[in-house]
Design an enzyme around this catalytic site. Structure first.
Site, PDB file in Angstrom:
ATOM      1  N   GLY A 177       6.770  -6.460   0.436  1.00 52.20           N
ATOM      2  CA  GLY A 177       6.025  -6.435   1.700  1.00 52.20           C
ATOM      3  C   GLY A 177       6.918  -6.897   2.828  1.00 52.20           C
ATOM      4  O   GLY A 177       8.150  -6.784   2.751  1.00 52.20           O
TER       5      GLY A 177
ATOM      6  N   GLU B 156      11.448  -1.834  11.791  1.00 47.47           N
ATOM      7  CA  GLU B 156      11.116  -0.612  11.058  1.00 47.47           C
ATOM      8  C   GLU B 156       9.999   0.117  11.794  1.00 47.47           C
ATOM      9  O   GLU B 156       8.959  -0.485  12.074  1.00 47.47           O
ATOM     10  CB  GLU B 156      10.539  -0.988   9.690  1.00 47.47           C
ATOM     11  CG  GLU B 156      11.525  -1.217   8.603  1.00 47.47           C
ATOM     12  CD  GLU B 156      10.806  -1.611   7.300  1.00 47.47           C
ATOM     13  OE1 GLU B 156      11.047  -0.948   6.299  1.00 47.47           O
ATOM     14  OE2 GLU B 156      10.028  -2.576   7.301  1.00 47.47           O
TER      15      GLU B 156
ATOM     16  N   CYS C  39      10.267   1.422   2.681  1.00 50.26           N
ATOM     17  CA  CYS C  39      11.210   0.381   3.143  1.00 50.26           C
ATOM     18  C   CYS C  39      12.629   0.909   3.175  1.00 50.26           C
ATOM     19  O   CYS C  39      13.503   0.280   3.775  1.00 50.26           O
ATOM     20  CB  CYS C  39      11.154  -0.823   2.210  1.00 50.26           C
ATOM     21  SG  CYS C  39       9.547  -1.571   2.198  1.00 50.26           S
TER      22      CYS C  39
ATOM     23  N   GLU D 145      11.045  -8.105  -2.303  1.00 48.97           N
ATOM     24  CA  GLU D 145      11.545  -6.824  -1.784  1.00 48.97           C
ATOM     25  C   GLU D 145      10.890  -6.666  -0.426  1.00 48.97           C
ATOM     26  O   GLU D 145       9.703  -6.366  -0.330  1.00 48.97           O
ATOM     27  CB  GLU D 145      11.174  -5.715  -2.769  1.00 48.97           C
ATOM     28  CG  GLU D 145      12.034  -4.484  -2.605  1.00 48.97           C
ATOM     29  CD  GLU D 145      11.282  -3.345  -1.966  1.00 48.97           C
ATOM     30  OE1 GLU D 145      11.447  -3.186  -0.731  1.00 48.97           O
ATOM     31  OE2 GLU D 145      10.550  -2.655  -2.668  1.00 48.97           O
ATOM     32  N   LEU D 146      11.675  -6.917   0.625  1.00 46.77           N
ATOM     33  CA  LEU D 146      11.092  -7.096   1.961  1.00 46.77           C
ATOM     34  C   LEU D 146      11.468  -5.946   2.895  1.00 46.77           C
ATOM     35  O   LEU D 146      11.864  -4.879   2.449  1.00 46.77           O
ATOM     36  CB  LEU D 146      11.516  -8.465   2.500  1.00 46.77           C
ATOM     37  CG  LEU D 146      11.231  -9.638   1.538  1.00 46.77           C
ATOM     38  CD1 LEU D 146      11.773 -10.945   2.062  1.00 46.77           C
ATOM     39  CD2 LEU D 146       9.730  -9.755   1.251  1.00 46.77           C
TER      40      LEU D 146
ATOM     41  N   TRP E  41       0.817  -1.228   0.000  1.00 42.81           N
ATOM     42  CA  TRP E  41       0.000   0.000   0.000  1.00 42.81           C
ATOM     43  C   TRP E  41       0.842   1.266   0.000  1.00 42.81           C
ATOM     44  O   TRP E  41       0.318   2.336  -0.268  1.00 42.81           O
ATOM     45  CB  TRP E  41      -0.937   0.003   1.227  1.00 42.81           C
ATOM     46  CG  TRP E  41      -0.204  -0.251   2.521  1.00 42.81           C
ATOM     47  CD1 TRP E  41      -0.087  -1.450   3.169  1.00 42.81           C
ATOM     48  CD2 TRP E  41       0.548   0.686   3.289  1.00 42.81           C
ATOM     49  NE1 TRP E  41       0.699  -1.318   4.291  1.00 42.81           N
ATOM     50  CE2 TRP E  41       1.097  -0.014   4.390  1.00 42.81           C
ATOM     51  CE3 TRP E  41       0.830   2.054   3.169  1.00 42.81           C
ATOM     52  CZ2 TRP E  41       1.908   0.607   5.350  1.00 42.81           C
ATOM     53  CZ3 TRP E  41       1.637   2.667   4.129  1.00 42.81           C
ATOM     54  CH2 TRP E  41       2.159   1.941   5.198  1.00 42.81           C
TER      55      TRP E  41
ATOM     56  N   PRO F 123      -3.110  -6.078  -5.896  1.00 41.00           N
ATOM     57  CA  PRO F 123      -2.695  -4.927  -5.091  1.00 41.00           C
ATOM     58  C   PRO F 123      -3.125  -5.068  -3.635  1.00 41.00           C
ATOM     59  O   PRO F 123      -4.005  -5.871  -3.314  1.00 41.00           O
ATOM     60  CB  PRO F 123      -3.441  -3.768  -5.758  1.00 41.00           C
ATOM     61  CG  PRO F 123      -4.660  -4.384  -6.353  1.00 41.00           C
ATOM     62  CD  PRO F 123      -4.295  -5.808  -6.717  1.00 41.00           C
TER      63      PRO F 123
HETATM   64  C1  SIN Z   1       9.470   0.702  -0.844  1.00 40.29           C
HETATM   65  O1  SIN Z   1       9.283   1.336   0.157  1.00 40.29           O
HETATM   66  O2  SIN Z   1       9.238  -0.509  -0.871  1.00 40.29           O
HETATM   67  C2  SIN Z   1       9.942   1.307  -2.140  1.00 40.29           C
HETATM   68  C3  SIN Z   1      10.569   2.606  -2.009  1.00 40.29           C
HETATM   69  C4  SIN Z   1      11.086   3.172  -3.309  1.00 40.29           C
HETATM   70  O3  SIN Z   1      10.867   2.643  -4.397  1.00 40.29           O
HETATM   71  O4  SIN Z   1      11.761   4.173  -3.217  1.00 40.29           O
END
Ligand code: SIN
Length: 492
Positions: free
Chosen positions: A242, A395, A298, A264-265, A165, A190
């Protein structure tokens, strides 16, 4: 019943971008059961619309549609695929205002930032429209005098992605752009909180002339959809952005049919400021990294590690810069920090704050996060943070900046790497020897060296350790959707 378009709380220039239906095999469909999921505005909790609650049966139909489409799509020339992707890119740019408004409505982020994300998202489609033409192979000297070795790249087949999200558009286009450019079809699932941006992207793909079934968008609860996607031998690849917990679970599910995975975690980005840094630049980078998307990325700096002799100057300048942050509804002029995505996100910031304060941190900027005001959290700056605090290990995903003081470079690197995660890390130093040393030593897939904004379609985005597998964007992004095939040509 679906919420009627008349009650939709904003007016779009192009109302068809607001779709309360799934896009499967080129058709806009409802769920078999007729069940819908409410989607609310995190800024005020009001329902903005509903999307179909699809399950296993609808997902199976999406897989079949994507499979039929794949066999035609892969035979198009790279140039044909490129042109269709380019048209999709142009439509995204043309509809930036509407896409931005939809995103602010469902995700909360400030409108200017939402439009910025539309541009960022579109840049992946443009990038991969260009990369589509460059699916180059190799020739290798043969092992015998009459032999040639030729390496080609082929699309892996039907692919799927499960997206988060926090970037409702860019996390889709970063995957779908690469998949479609490589000649794969894709099913996008999504996040439940932000389906409308995804459906609008599906609508624009349709308008761009991307053939039916090449891109599909299915909404619904995660479990039945993910289970159907990962238990199908037809689906050859899953890309997920996620949490590490969910990523690891999906990876286990993908093992059944040896589906390729990109993950992509989570991250826990350290941001190091050395005594030889340009402090003003470091503060600028800190603001960009920490407060983008109200701390909900992230790659947001999660821990600031600041060397003793520049600690006070950095803290003073950062608190001064934080005065420019304005919290409010993303549609309000000048707002830079929006509501967080939901109540749980607010509670996490509160918990990290309380834990840090109970272990000796000092609040030097911002009010106590009482959480009285909906999903809003005022930016906070804490000093005296120590590695035993919860926010050093998880995080925060919110606007809380935490400062740890360090003495030596070795200590800083040890603290920075003291995490199972390895997505992004940042450091500021003007000493070229230190720059190379620290860049080599940090265990992260992305390193911002005197730079706080690291995301770019041309660069390989991805993490090490528990932060994931594979890279997105750049020329490497397309490799994730390709099989390498080697032809051993004898008797030449
Ligand atoms: C993310 O927070 O997963 C992606 C951040 C970005 O593409 O800069």
């Amino acid at each position: 019943m679906a919420t009627s378009k008349q009650t939709f709380p904003i007016s779009l220039k192009h109302s068809a971008l607001f779709q309360q239906a799934c896009y499967i095999g080129g058709e806009w469909i409802q769920s078999d059961s007729g069940d819908m999921i409410d989607v609310d505005n995190p800024a005020n909790g009001k329902i903005i619309g509903r999307v179909p609650d699809c399950g296993s049966a609808e997902t199976a139909r999406a897989i079949a549609a994507a499979d039929t489409a794949f066999h035609r799509w892969k035979t198009k020339t790279a140039n044909e695929r490129s042109e269709l992707l380019y048209r999709w890119y142009e439509l995204m740019i043309e509809h930036t205002d509407d896409l931005g408004a939809l995103m602010t409505l469902e995700q909360g982020k400030p409108l200017a930032e939402a439009k910025g994300e539309v541009n960022y998202a579109a840049s992946f489609i443009k990038w991969f429209a260009e990369e589509a033409r460059r699916a180059y192979g190799e020739t290798i000297p043969g092992a015998k005098p009459d032999q040639h070795i030729v390496v080609t790249r082929q699309p892996v087949g039907v692919t799927c992605c499960i997206t988060p999200w926090n970037f409702p558009a860019a996390m889709i286009t970063r995957k779908a752009g690469a998949a479609l450019a490589a000649g794969c079809s894709m099913i996008v699932r999504p996040a439940e909180a932000t389906p409308f941006t995804a459906l609008a992207l599906g609508y624009l793909a349709q308008q761009a002339g991307i053939p039916d079934g090449v891109l599909n968008v299915i909404t619904g609860k995660p479990k039945p959809i993910a289970e159907t996607l990962t238990s199908s031998p037809v689906v050859r690849k899953l890309s997920f952005t996620g949490s590490t917990g969910v990523g690891s679970q999906l990876m286990a599910q993908c093992a059944q049919h040896i589906q390729k995975v990109s993950l992509e975690l989570g991250g826990n980005a350290p941001f190091l400021v050395f005594d030889d840094a340009d402090i003003d630049k470091a503060v600028e980078g800190a603001m960009a990294s920490k407060f983008r998307n109200t701390g909900q990325t992230c790659v947001c700096a999660n821990r600031f590690l600041v060397q003793d002799s520049v600690h006070d100057a950095f803290v003073e300048k950062l608190s001064e810069a934080m005065k420019s942050l304005k919290v409010g509804d993303g549609f309000e002029e000048g707002v830079t920090q929006s509501a967080l995505i939901n109540r749980a996100a607010v509670e996490k910031v509160q918990q990290h704050y309380q834990d840090a304060m109970s272990k000796g941190a000092t609040r030097v900027y911002g009010p106590v996060p009482e959480g009285k005001n909906g999903n809003y959290v005022e930016p906070i700056l804490l000093t005296g943070v120590t590695p035993d605090m919860q926010l050093c290990h998880e995080e925060t995903f919110g606007p809380l900046a935490a400062i740890i003081r360090f003495k030596t470079e070795d200590e800083a690197i040890r603290l920075a790497n003291d995490t199972p995660y390895g997505l992004a890390a940042y450091f500021y130093s003007q000493n070229i020897h230190r720059v190379w040393r620290v860049a080599d030593a940090l265990e992260s897939g992305i390193i911002g060296v005197n730079e706080g904004a690291v995301s770019n379609a041309a660069a390989p985005f991805g993490g090490m350790k528990a932060s994931g597998l594979g890279r997105e964007g750049s020329s490497h992004g397309m490799e994730e959707y390709q099989e390498i095939k080697y032809l051993c040509m004898g008797g030449a």
